[in-house]
Design a protein around this motif. Structure first.
Motif, mmCIF file in Angstrom:
data_model
loop_
_atom_site.group_PDB
_atom_site.id
_atom_site.type_symbol
_atom_site.label_atom_id
_atom_site.label_comp_id
_atom_site.label_asym_id
_atom_site.label_seq_id
_atom_site.Cartn_x
_atom_site.Cartn_y
_atom_site.Cartn_z
ATOM 1 N N GLY A 99 -52.034 54.096 56.230
ATOM 2 C CA GLY A 99 -50.689 54.452 56.645
ATOM 3 C C GLY A 99 -49.606 53.982 55.693
ATOM 4 N N THR A 100 -49.930 53.077 54.790
ATOM 5 C CA THR A 100 -48.942 52.619 53.812
ATOM 6 C C THR A 100 -48.832 53.559 52.629
ATOM 7 O OG1 THR A 100 -50.633 51.272 52.695
ATOM 8 C CG2 THR A 100 -49.323 50.208 54.424
ATOM 9 N N GLY A 101 -49.635 54.660 52.651
ATOM 10 C CA GLY A 101 -49.604 55.607 51.542
ATOM 11 C C GLY A 101 -50.503 55.199 50.392
ATOM 12 N N LYS A 102 -51.437 54.279 50.654
ATOM 13 C CA LYS A 102 -52.348 53.804 49.621
ATOM 14 C C LYS A 102 -53.757 54.347 49.873
ATOM 15 C CE LYS A 102 -49.341 50.770 47.826
ATOM 16 N NZ LYS A 102 -48.857 50.789 46.425
ATOM 17 N N LYS A 103 -54.423 54.704 48.792
ATOM 18 C CA LYS A 103 -55.855 54.994 48.887
ATOM 19 C C LYS A 103 -56.602 53.726 48.474
ATOM 20 C CE LYS A 103 -56.308 56.876 44.188
ATOM 21 N NZ LYS A 103 -56.781 58.012 43.358
#
Length: 773
Positions: A174-178
């Motif tokens: 959800g933080t936009g990290k893969k």
């Protein structure tokens, strides 16, 4: 105590075997509420009085967790590669109630929803996996707490439940990290409550990608070749969040069938794997080991570090005794003085628990004989002793070698155990290697065993009753006195007030007073603590000569032919000799065990009646450990200390030379470059009295050294070494209950408030009550 353990799944035989050793843990009316403090998954610092059974307190949860882990592995996924376990007619796609962290809640009739209330990452996988083709599923974040966030993606059966933290999992958070292999890189966009995340797995090209609300964000990962033959499971990881997984459709956003993707439930059955939970898994599902789980070479589940070889051997023996009541738990002892070929062979055959000394553990790790990838439990027994020995850096080095990426019951748990865990140095060490540890302080930092009576004999060289002991006519043993040779008799002043002369008199009086005390109390068994190895050697020689010259030679004779039969347990003796001597004392072959502080901690002698401090220790905490050898398991004990009287000091060796005293004759004090110091025992006595919260420890007065009337009357007819009366036991239990009840009640209140708050928030924002998964 059995009632506190039955819910843990322990066998009845094991419960019965250990409950006697754990009767100290908590009074009956509060034990059930407080036991989770010790058996919980967080870091623990447990301080309790000596003789209270701390070894059993950590041996029990270690064995329990080993059993659970091995059971889970035996029931785990045997089919981690494709082609050997196709699903046949299986279409039951849901979140698995087995293949998950225990803190992940599953709800919903179809098993499609998961929730986590903790602020730690917790995860799980689906019941089925994908072996070939192009697969898709959707995930929708339903709610999130203050720190709530979710991560979705794909993982194999070998992956850590904290998705994306090893090579066997790919996640998008959800933080936009893969995330993959613990690397978190910017990808796509953040997502939050209400957003729909699509997860794409293309096993033809070996890629993983994600969409947000129907918009594909591009390929996130390209698999290495070694991963393409494995089965891949839809996976989630959450903290303070709730999520819904859609495996079967209808999907909120169209599946790109034109690109060959299908919802996982629509995949051909020959491309779907159903894990076989009935066979042993070498992968160790969920362990996060990455190198294969199971019982591999020197890859222990728990590391128990002991400060001395004697204690390591005793703890090893204790755990081995308990493990006889469970199956398949392998234990290894790693320490100097053992047959190293035998130790290495044991490690090669696999081990679950390793007990060892810090130096040998470090050596085995450096030589590749111990693989720490599987370790989840690090226990420092007598933790403060490592700091006293200057081994803080070694403790941290071992800690740094252990895996720390897990969550829930897969994370590394660090535990400190000792009677004395209240120093600033321990606090600093805990900050370095513990994660918000729970304090389990059963009696407080100033606790001492309540069944121990403390008395003192003041060694006053001006006391005429003591001076008489130095004359062979009144004390024939005076001719056998051996000192540490700090003072050279020929160079001593004849002035009775000379400090060196008085120090020499104290040295000569102590062994003679010791004999009088032994006779006065008709001692059949006693531990005598000396300050140095040399003091132990000298006292052994004196007692043997005073008893007729017969030296104990092991099982050749019983040893009791000498009325002062004795043996030594000290650091300069070989491990084999220390082992034999301790066993001889336990077996009653000799009456007296002469020790340095190497035996002050943990050595357990059943029903020991007496301990004598021939010399007070250098640190007041070591006094507590010494006297803890008596008063164990509610048996009465008497601790007698021979102490230089007020105004008198004893000059003792304190070697600063490079050869550690071997051949040293430098009698100057250290301030003048020598190897001696003036030891003020009376000052140390004041510190001990402060630690015991008493203005003055009662004195034994020569020449008869009788017990003070107050102590004698408190015995109530019992003898030292015997169990105290029921009245004393009841009074002790009552004190424990009164002490622990406020803390336990506070814990209960906090738990109730936490559950009530969670339910209230669920009803207010979640539209219903949580499931029971």
């Amino acid at each position: 105590m059995a009632g506190g353990f039955e819910s843990l799944g322990l066998g009845e035989e094991l419960i019965q075997a250990i409950e006697g050793d754990l009767n100290w843990l908590l009074p009956t009316d509060v034990q059930d509420e407080a036991i989770p403090l010790i058996l919980g998954g967080g870091d623990v610092m447990a301080a309790a009085e000596t003789g209270s059974g701390k070894t059993a307190a950590f041996a029990l949860p270690v064995l329990q967790l080993v059993m659970e882990t091995k059971r889970r592995e035996a029931e785990g996924k045997s089919g981690t590669t494709c082609g050997a376990g196709e699903a046949k007619n299986e279409r039951d796609w849901r979140l698995s109630g087995v293949d998950r962290d225990g803190m992940l809640g599953i709800e919903g009739v179809d098993g499609s929803k998961a929730f986590v209330t903790t602020s730690r990452w917790v995860g799980g996988r689906s019941t089925l996996g994908v072996c070939k083709g192009k697969a898709y599923f959707e995930a929708t974040l339903l709610e999130e707490g203050n720190q709530g966030v979710g991560r979705v993606g794909w993982s194999t059966a070998r992956a850590n439940y904290n998705l994306g933290t090893d090579k066997y999992g790919f996640g998008y958070g959800g933080t936009g990290k893969k995330s993959h292999e613990g690397r978190f890189e910017t990808y796509g966009e953040i997502f939050k409550k209400g957003d729909v995340i699509g997860s794409f797995l293309d096993l033809e090209k070996g890629t993983v990608g994600f969409s947000k609300n129907g918009v594909y964000l591009g390929d996130a990962f390209v698999m290495e070749e070694s991963l393409k033959g494995l089965a891949w499971f839809p996976a989630v990881a959450l903290k303070e969040a709730r999520i819904q997984i859609n495996f079967t459709g209808p999907f909120r956003h169209p599946v790109p069938t034109e690109r060959g993707f299908l919802g996982v439930a629509e995949l051909p059955l020959d491309g779907v794997l159903k894990p076989d939970f009935s066979k042993h898994s070498a992968s160790g599902a969920g362990s996060g080991g990455g190198k294969g789980g199971g019982n591999s070479l020197g890859s222990p589940f728990a590391i128990i570090i002991e400060p001395a070889r004697d204690l390591a051997e005793q703890v090893y023996s204790c755990i081995c005794d308990y493990s006889r009541h469970v199956e398949g738990v392998d234990i290894a002892l790693v320490m100097g003085g053992n047959d190293q070929r035998e130790t290495k062979a044991g490690l090669r055959s696999g081990c679950d628990i390793v007990v060892g000394t810090i130096g040998k553990l470090m050596d085995f790790m450096k030589r590749g004989l111990l693989n720490m990838d599987r370790a989840r439990f690090l226990i420092l027994d007598e933790a403060d002793r490592f700091l006293e020995a200057g081994e803080r850096a070694d403790v941290i080095t071992i800690y740094q070698r252990l895996p720390k990426g897990g969550v829930g019951d897969q994370r590394l748990q660090v535990c400190f155990f000792s009677a004395t865990l209240h120093s600033p140095e321990i606090t600093e060490l805990a900050k370095a290697i513990c994660d918000r540890p729970t304090w389990v302080d059963l009696k407080g930092k100033d606790s001492v065993p309540e069944a121990v009576h403390h008395v003192v004999v003041e060694m006053d060289p001006e006391d005429s009753a003591l001076q008489a002991l130095l004359h062979p006519t009144s004390s024939p043993a005076a001719q056998h006195v051996v000192t540490d040779n700090v003072h050279v008799a020929s160079s001593l002043s004849q002035d009775p007030q000379d400090v060196e002369r008085r120090s020499d008199m104290i040295k000569r009086l102590k062994p003679l007073v010791l004999l009088k005390i032994i006779e006065a109390y008709d001692m059949e068994q006693c531990i005598i603590f000396c300050r140095t190895n040399l003091d132990c050697n000298n006292l052994e020689k004196f007692l043997n000569l005073a008893g007729g010259g017969q030296v104990f030679k092991g099982k050749v004779e019983k040893g009791k032919e000498n009325i002062y039969s004795c043996c030594v347990l000290a650091g300069m003796r070989s491990m084999d000799e220390r082992r034999r001597n301790l066993q001889a004392f336990k077996d009653g072959d000799v009456r007296f065990l002469i020790c340095t502080d190497v035996a002050a901690r943990g050595i357990d002698i059943q029903n020991l009646p007496f301990v004598i401090n021939y010399t007070l220790p250098d640190a007041v905490e070591n006094y507590i450990h010494r006297v803890g050898r008596v008063g164990r398991a509610d048996c009465l004990g008497l601790a007698i200390s021979l102490v230089a009287a007020s105004g008198h000091q004893e000059k003792v060796w304190y070697h600063t030379c490079t050869n550690k005293g071997k051949g040293c004759s430098n009698r100057e004090v250290t301030d003048k470059g020598g190897c001696t110091v003036w030891f003020d025992e009376y000052d140390m006595l004041r510190q001990v009295e402060a630690r015991l919260h008493t203005e003055s420890i009662p004195h034994l007065v020569p020449p008869n050294f009788a017990l003070p009337p107050a102590i004698k009357s408190s015995l109530g007819g019992a003898k030292y070494g015997e169990a105290v009366s029921n009245q004393v036991v009841n009074e002790t239990v009552a004190k424990h209950v009164a002490l622990l009840r406020p803390a336990v009640q506070e814990l209960i209140d906090l738990e109730q408030r936490a559950q009530t708050t969670w339910l209230s928030l669920r009803q207010r924002y979640g539209g219903g009550r949580p499931g029971l998964g």
